[in-house]
Design an enzyme around this catalytic site. Sequence first.
Site, PDB file in Angstrom:
ATOM      1  N   HIS A   1       4.166   2.388   1.966  1.00  0.00           N
ATOM      2  CA  HIS A   1       4.195   2.567   3.416  1.00  0.00           C
ATOM      3  C   HIS A   1       3.793   1.333   4.222  1.00  0.00           C
ATOM      4  CE1 HIS A   1       0.220   4.610   2.231  1.00  0.00           C
ATOM      5  NE2 HIS A   1      -0.162   3.502   2.856  1.00  0.00           N
ATOM      6  N   ASN A   2       3.571   0.190   3.554  1.00  0.00           N
ATOM      7  CA  ASN A   2       3.333  -1.076   4.258  1.00  0.00           C
ATOM      8  C   ASN A   2       4.268  -2.131   3.682  1.00  0.00           C
ATOM      9  OD1 ASN A   2       1.218   0.139   5.619  1.00  0.00           O
ATOM     10  ND2 ASN A   2      -0.389  -1.081   4.693  1.00  0.00           N
TER      11      ASN A   2
ATOM     12  N   CYS B   1       0.850  -1.195   0.000  1.00  0.00           N
ATOM     13  CA  CYS B   1       0.000   0.000   0.000  1.00  0.00           C
ATOM     14  C   CYS B   1       0.882   1.240   0.000  1.00  0.00           C
ATOM     15  CB  CYS B   1      -0.905  -0.011   1.223  1.00  0.00           C
ATOM     16  SG  CYS B   1      -2.153   1.300   1.198  1.00  0.00           S
TER      17      CYS B   1
ATOM     18  N   GLU C   1      -7.186  11.335  -6.157  1.00  0.00           N
ATOM     19  CA  GLU C   1      -7.492  12.758  -5.959  1.00  0.00           C
ATOM     20  C   GLU C   1      -6.740  13.619  -6.967  1.00  0.00           C
ATOM     21  OE1 GLU C   1      -8.331  14.525  -1.921  1.00  0.00           O
ATOM     22  OE2 GLU C   1      -6.289  15.286  -2.251  1.00  0.00           O
TER      23      GLU C   1
ATOM     24  N   ASN D   1      -9.663   4.061   3.418  1.00  0.00           N
ATOM     25  CA  ASN D   1      -9.042   5.377   3.235  1.00  0.00           C
ATOM     26  C   ASN D   1      -8.360   5.526   1.876  1.00  0.00           C
ATOM     27  OD1 ASN D   1      -6.921   3.629   3.688  1.00  0.00           O
ATOM     28  ND2 ASN D   1      -5.870   4.953   5.152  1.00  0.00           N
TER      29      ASN D   1
ATOM     30  N   HIS E   1       3.003   8.738   6.878  1.00  0.00           N
ATOM     31  CA  HIS E   1       2.406   8.533   5.555  1.00  0.00           C
ATOM     32  C   HIS E   1       1.154   9.363   5.367  1.00  0.00           C
ATOM     33  CE1 HIS E   1      -0.535   6.226   7.703  1.00  0.00           C
ATOM     34  NE2 HIS E   1      -1.036   5.609   6.656  1.00  0.00           N
TER      35      HIS E   1
END
Length: 357
Positions: free
Chosen positions: A226-227, A70, A128, A124, A278
């Site tokens: 970030h994972n 992710c 965008e 989440n 993050h």
Amino acid sequence: MERENCILISNGKNWIEQAAIDQLHGVANLPGVVKTVGLPDLHPGKTPVGMAVLSRERFYPHLIGNDIGCGMSLFSTGVKQKKFRMDKWESRLNQVRELSDIPCDNPYEEVCPIRDLGTIGTGNHFAEFQCLEHVYREEEANRLGLLHGRLMLLIHSGSRGYGQEILNRYYSPEGLAEGSKEAEDYLKEHDSAILWAGRNRIVTAKKLLAWLGVERDVTPLLESCHNYLERTEDGWLHRKGSVSTKQGAVVIPGSRGSLTYVCVPAADSSVSLDSVSHGAGRKWARSICRSRIDQKYDRDSIRSTKLKSRVVCHDTNLLFAEAPEAYKNVEQVIASLEDYGLITVVATLRPLITFKG
């Protein structure tokens, strides 16, 4: 809360839930863990989110979680801001309930192991469209491709179910011993999930722009996972909701109603295990969001923000669960990182349209 192997990167203005701190202490007590860092966006989950954990001789797949790979990808769309028509784009996106409604082929030679390539998922995750709001370091912003008058697209998504399948196979509360067959097998699948999560963000960006009638050749500007688990000279570095400072500039968004920060990490970030936040981090559990703000919004106002951006989402519960009020103040998260000398802000980006679903 600092102790020898467990520290919290935060300041007095940045609120962090005690449950998250308690979870962080629990992680610090796992066998083989030598250092645990909570970042300013720390919040509770199945395991704490917004942390970096260093272990030796064994690692823990459940600390990475079920969404291996992710991350955030920022793309240049090639669209000039003066050509952007909010109402037209919003109307076109509203024709799509979920991104899986738009057909998508796998452009890669390998068989795709993730579900619904070209989608972002729920929670989440988002896509965008943004524009440059303010530049603090012009030369660095230009180098990164952050240009005035151009639209960008930020996509937050992961490995779309593939990571959950991997975790199901390798979950062990005792962790996996370094060098064991299980550990080596996990690492191979882990790396595959990271690869496909990144590919998925690229495919999603191209598919979205094609749907909007825009040139498909998007230009990647920033990419941050970030994972994931990283093998370092000091041991096994787990990142759960934290971004490496060793891979260049990072993007740190808040909520759909706040600015996104583009930052360059400091040369020395050893205090935080070479990691930064993050995002803003959740303030409220999803289950309580609607009851707290239901009277504040109607069906139209929940789909706009104080920054005059629009939100396209057909799931009303998701709209409330991901409302700006559900997240911490991203400015305080950024200030905490600055107080520790971990980042320098290059620019901020303003949301125009946020798509969820």
